[in-house]
Motif scaffolding. Structure first.
Motif, mmCIF file in Angstrom:
data_model
loop_
_atom_site.group_PDB
_atom_site.id
_atom_site.type_symbol
_atom_site.label_atom_id
_atom_site.label_comp_id
_atom_site.label_asym_id
_atom_site.label_seq_id
_atom_site.Cartn_x
_atom_site.Cartn_y
_atom_site.Cartn_z
ATOM 1 N N ALA A 10 -23.243 25.885 -86.070
ATOM 2 C CA ALA A 10 -24.082 24.929 -85.343
ATOM 3 C C ALA A 10 -23.346 24.420 -84.113
ATOM 4 N N LEU A 11 -24.045 24.419 -82.982
ATOM 5 C CA LEU A 11 -23.470 23.927 -81.733
ATOM 6 C C LEU A 11 -23.766 22.431 -81.617
ATOM 7 N N VAL A 12 -22.734 21.609 -81.768
ATOM 8 C CA VAL A 12 -22.912 20.156 -81.761
ATOM 9 C C VAL A 12 -22.068 19.530 -80.650
ATOM 10 N N LYS A 13 -22.506 18.347 -80.226
ATOM 11 C CA LYS A 13 -21.781 17.616 -79.193
ATOM 12 C C LYS A 13 -20.914 16.555 -79.851
ATOM 13 N N GLY A 14 -19.637 16.552 -79.515
ATOM 14 C CA GLY A 14 -18.711 15.599 -80.087
ATOM 15 C C GLY A 14 -18.744 14.257 -79.374
ATOM 16 N N THR A 15 -17.963 13.315 -79.873
ATOM 17 C CA THR A 15 -17.913 11.981 -79.273
ATOM 18 C C THR A 15 -17.350 12.012 -77.859
ATOM 19 N N ASP A 16 -16.556 13.059 -77.560
ATOM 20 C CA ASP A 16 -15.981 13.176 -76.221
ATOM 21 C C ASP A 16 -16.914 13.896 -75.251
ATOM 22 N N GLY A 17 -18.082 14.304 -75.738
ATOM 23 C CA GLY A 17 -19.045 14.981 -74.882
ATOM 24 C C GLY A 17 -18.938 16.489 -74.896
ATOM 25 N N ASP A 18 -17.853 17.022 -75.462
ATOM 26 C CA ASP A 18 -17.675 18.474 -75.526
ATOM 27 C C ASP A 18 -18.547 19.060 -76.642
ATOM 28 N N GLU A 19 -19.011 20.282 -76.419
ATOM 29 C CA GLU A 19 -19.808 20.968 -77.428
ATOM 30 C C GLU A 19 -18.942 21.976 -78.173
ATOM 31 N N ASN A 20 -19.097 22.018 -79.484
ATOM 32 C CA ASN A 20 -18.306 22.919 -80.328
ATOM 33 C C ASN A 20 -19.194 23.546 -81.392
#
Length: 304
Positions: free
Chosen positions: A175-185
């Motif tokens: 799953a491609l999710v956005k982290g708290t820092d704004g980066d997607e992983n």
């Protein structure tokens, strides 16, 4: 093959605690069937071994007495018997694997209900989680074609899912999710629910340290393979050398871009992949092993 099935059964028995009475009865009945099938398989193998011994002896007589056509004729009959024996053993093994699948389905369903699966409600130590993920990959069913005409199905090895496929509750996905820092992983996650009206998934990050639940569109979800491909029979269902993929980095729950260095050569082997890593002079890590279960297509272009 028998030792592998016994190991599968033992692993299943070790996870029966906490099941309801009805679930325990179902599993007990299936285990009884499994035992009967193993006994039947042993009988078939004894009969097959006897025929193979006769075949070897007849081969020797054919070589020592080539002028006698009787032994060549007998050898043809023994070969036909050997082929019949092999097909009988295959049918029995397939029945045994179906029973193992049924037992696992009951246990998996129970674990989801009680919170003993990959869900965020379960406190799983990092080491135990990594071991579970490795076991999940190692026990992924191997696709075995029944004939040369069998087509490798979707979600076997590198074969992607069909466009309209919807992952089921409890399935593992990338799953491609956005982290708290704004980066997607890309993370390893479990499907909680799929909303057909909005065409969105509700997924849980399986990493206990994150405890995150996300609502994501289908384009941000990649279902993981449901079967392993056998390089001997389905080489086309494996990513070839130099293919750009997403692979689960060892001892983590995140997928990263990588290049296939070597595909598996046997059904038990793993991919050797080179992860993109700017800390190395050539931009790639040393080769690392990643199971088929956690190697998926990367739709992005390779970085220059």
């Amino acid at each position: 093959m028998i030792n592998m099935q016994k190991s599968e059964a033992n692993n299943t028995l070790n996870t029966l605690s906490g099941l309801s009475v009805s679930e325990s009865i179902i599993i007990s009945e299936r285990m009884r069937e499994f035992h009967q099938i193993l006994c039947q398989l042993c009988e078939e193998m004894v009969r097959s071994d006897h025929n193979l011994d006769n075949m070897n002896k007849t081969h020797e007589r054919t070589q020592s007495e080539p002028q006698k056509p009787y032994y060549k004729h007998k050898l043809k009959g023994l070969y036909k018997t050997a082929l019949h024996d092999a097909k009988s053993e295959e049918e029995i093994v397939r029945k045994a694997l179906e029973i193992i699948h049924d037992i696992r389905s009951v246990i998996k369903s129970r674990h989801r209900k009680s919170g003993h699966g990959f869900t965020k409600e379960t406190a799983i130590r990092r080491g135990a989680l990594m071991k579970m993920l490795q076991q999940n990959a190692a026990t992924l069913p191997l696709f075995v074609p029944k004939s040369n005409d069998d087509i490798t199905p979707p979600m076997c090895g590198a074969i992607p899912s069909e466009p309209n496929y919807v992952a089921k509750m409890g399935d593992l996905v990338a799953a491609l999710v956005k982290g708290t820092d704004g980066d997607e992983n890309w993370i390893l996650a479990e499907v909680v629910h799929y909303n057909h009206n909005s065409n969105k998934y509700e997924i849980d990050d399986i990493d206990e340290e994150q405890k995150d639940r996300h609502i994501l569109s289908r384009r941000r979800i990649i279902p993981l393979p449901l079967m392993r491909a056998n390089p001997v029979t389905d080489l086309d269902a494996l990513f070839p050398k130099d293919t750009l993929v997403l692979a689960l980095y060892p001892q983590t729950t995140c997928f990263y871009r990588a290049i296939i260095q070597e595909p598996p050569k046997t059904a038990q082997e793993e991919y050797q992949v080179l992860f993109e890593d700017s800390s190395y002079n050539d931009g790639y890590s040393p080769p690392l092993s990643v199971p088929q279960r956690y190697v998926i297509i990367c739709k992005e272009s390779r970085k220059k």
